[in-house]
Design an enzyme around this catalytic site. Sequence first.
Site, PDB file in Angstrom:
ATOM      1  N   HIS A 253      -0.534  -3.827 -60.397  1.00 47.98           N
ATOM      2  CA  HIS A 253       0.231  -4.883 -61.060  1.00 47.98           C
ATOM      3  C   HIS A 253       0.239  -4.612 -62.556  1.00 47.98           C
ATOM      4  O   HIS A 253      -0.667  -3.978 -63.085  1.00 47.98           O
ATOM      5  CB  HIS A 253      -0.440  -6.241 -60.782  1.00 47.98           C
ATOM      6  CG  HIS A 253       0.338  -7.406 -61.324  1.00 47.98           C
ATOM      7  ND1 HIS A 253       1.449  -7.905 -60.694  1.00 47.98           N
ATOM      8  CD2 HIS A 253       0.175  -8.151 -62.441  1.00 47.98           C
ATOM      9  CE1 HIS A 253       1.941  -8.902 -61.396  1.00 47.98           C
ATOM     10  NE2 HIS A 253       1.184  -9.069 -62.463  1.00 47.98           N
TER      11      HIS A 253
ATOM     12  N   ASP B  94       2.952 -21.540 -58.577  1.00 46.85           N
ATOM     13  CA  ASP B  94       3.018 -20.682 -59.769  1.00 46.85           C
ATOM     14  C   ASP B  94       4.442 -20.640 -60.312  1.00 46.85           C
ATOM     15  O   ASP B  94       4.654 -20.718 -61.527  1.00 46.85           O
ATOM     16  CB  ASP B  94       2.541 -19.261 -59.460  1.00 46.85           C
ATOM     17  CG  ASP B  94       2.816 -18.336 -60.638  1.00 46.85           C
ATOM     18  OD1 ASP B  94       2.278 -18.627 -61.723  1.00 46.85           O
ATOM     19  OD2 ASP B  94       3.594 -17.382 -60.505  1.00 46.85           O
TER      20      ASP B  94
ATOM     21  N   ARG C 245       5.885 -23.518 -68.236  1.00 49.66           N
ATOM     22  CA  ARG C 245       5.185 -22.816 -69.331  1.00 49.66           C
ATOM     23  C   ARG C 245       6.189 -22.123 -70.235  1.00 49.66           C
ATOM     24  O   ARG C 245       6.051 -22.114 -71.460  1.00 49.66           O
ATOM     25  CB  ARG C 245       4.198 -21.787 -68.768  1.00 49.66           C
ATOM     26  CG  ARG C 245       2.959 -22.406 -68.156  1.00 49.66           C
ATOM     27  CD  ARG C 245       2.197 -21.388 -67.325  1.00 49.66           C
ATOM     28  NE  ARG C 245       1.795 -20.224 -68.084  1.00 49.66           N
ATOM     29  CZ  ARG C 245       1.577 -19.031 -67.550  1.00 49.66           C
ATOM     30  NH1 ARG C 245       1.724 -18.827 -66.265  1.00 49.66           N
ATOM     31  NH2 ARG C 245       1.194 -18.033 -68.314  1.00 49.66           N
TER      32      ARG C 245
ATOM     33  N   SER D  75      -1.961 -17.377 -62.649  1.00 46.92           N
ATOM     34  CA  SER D  75      -0.609 -17.031 -62.225  1.00 46.92           C
ATOM     35  C   SER D  75      -0.603 -15.674 -61.503  1.00 46.92           C
ATOM     36  O   SER D  75      -0.082 -15.538 -60.394  1.00 46.92           O
ATOM     37  CB  SER D  75       0.297 -17.005 -63.464  1.00 46.92           C
ATOM     38  OG  SER D  75       1.523 -16.407 -63.189  1.00 46.92           O
TER      39      SER D  75
HETATM   40  N1  URA Z   1       2.781 -12.346 -65.283  1.00 49.48           N
HETATM   41  C1  URA Z   1       2.644 -13.372 -64.409  1.00 49.48           C
HETATM   42  O1  URA Z   1       2.833 -13.231 -63.201  1.00 49.48           O
HETATM   43  N2  URA Z   1       2.268 -14.554 -64.899  1.00 49.48           N
HETATM   44  C2  URA Z   1       2.033 -14.776 -66.191  1.00 49.48           C
HETATM   45  O2  URA Z   1       1.678 -15.872 -66.545  1.00 49.48           O
HETATM   46  C3  URA Z   1       2.200 -13.708 -67.111  1.00 49.48           C
HETATM   47  C4  URA Z   1       2.562 -12.478 -66.619  1.00 49.48           C
END
Ligand code: URA
Length: 435
Positions: free
Chosen positions: A84, A163, A170, A185
């Site tokens: 990731h 999320d 956000r 998140s």
């Molecule tokens: N990537 C995500 O999945 N969430 C975040 O808050 C920031 C980067």
Amino acid sequence: MRMHPLDLIEKKRDGYRHTKEELDFLVAKFNEGEMAKAQMAAWLMAVYLRGLDLTETAYLTRAMVESGLKVDLKAIDEPKVDKHSTGGVGDKTTLVVVPLAAAVGIKVPKLSGGALGHTGGTLDKLKSIPGFRTTLALDEFIAQVLDVGAAIGSQTGELAPADKKIYALRDKTATVSSIPLIVASILSKKAAAGSRKIVIDVKTGTGAFMPTLAESKELAATLVAVGNEIDLNVECIISDMNQPLGLAIGNSVEVKEAVDCLGGGGPPDLRELSIEIATRMVLLGGLADGRESALAKVESALATGKALSKFQEIVLAQGGETAFLTDASSLKRAPGHFVIKAEDDGWLAVDNCRALGEAATLVSGRIHDEGEIDLGAGLVMKLKAGAEVVKGSPLVDIFYTDELWLPQAKELVSKALTVVPEKPDDRALIYDWRS
Ligand code: URA
């Protein structure tokens, strides 16, 4: 005692710690549409200012995992490792690393998301390959990992749906760059997607969500620590995002660059970072007994063409046409072309990497339209930061379809780049790691 969002907002505003029940309540109520957006927004700002400790962050992460479906990847044997990135500009490493690690023998079940803010998304990049399907049924996804060694599917909205809703808020309330919120998140989506071992590339710099190295180190340490709490084995690399990774920023332009890299060429920074991430995946998956042998396996998979063949297998398995692997002109390219040129002699400096991401977002149409993204639009830098330039030499190609956005895109690029009279110091590509 009955819980009420107002009491929990007050509690965090005043700097107190939440219990598991309180965080479960907040996430569930908001996810089910029973808590006002204004209240969640206020709570997010309280968290932004007061923080969450590791235990609270782990509770929040778990509550977000529980907000939706959970993928069971038990059918896929070890060694399986996910990867990731916290998000950056021109970050196409997934396209290189997934086939590269799979070519060495790591099983990579990769669920990717779309673009966030000024950063690109792997799914959009893959959609620029004619015919490539990113929507795979779960059994099809698992069968492909078993058969080919890797699959890259779209992260459905059914995984950690809280999320998605919280992130949208956000984004509108200046609370994206909060370490506990970022950790919850990312890890909630990864845990819901069934990952247990994961290498995370934490980006740092003006094109990242975390601009300073100190904050990025804290983010990496928190990802590892919260991962431990929720049974995820997380390893983080901290890499530079003060300039785009590689040269291409967009969708089809990035796919072309990833193919160049898999073919043994491409920009050196993209190659180095991809090799580093894949090497850590091979180690985490237990396929090598030390860094040197992991690195040798990864380098050999690139040099022998095995990684490129693995990418071809993935593309074929997901219905994509493979002509672009040998002929990049089969990828979409927006018809309009404007070249930004140097206005002075000197050395190229990237002052604001985020603005380059915003310019690419703008020309792709993502900012002004809920509809289709122009996958052939984007930016291609001619040079990396620190390169010597002469007045009038080309700095950036802008590919666009809709001329309307060109003036603003040009302005953003001018804001991002300067030509300075002295050569800037070289920056490191990889600063640190945490495990
Ligand atoms: N990537 C995500 O999945 N969430 C975040 O808050 C920031 C980067």
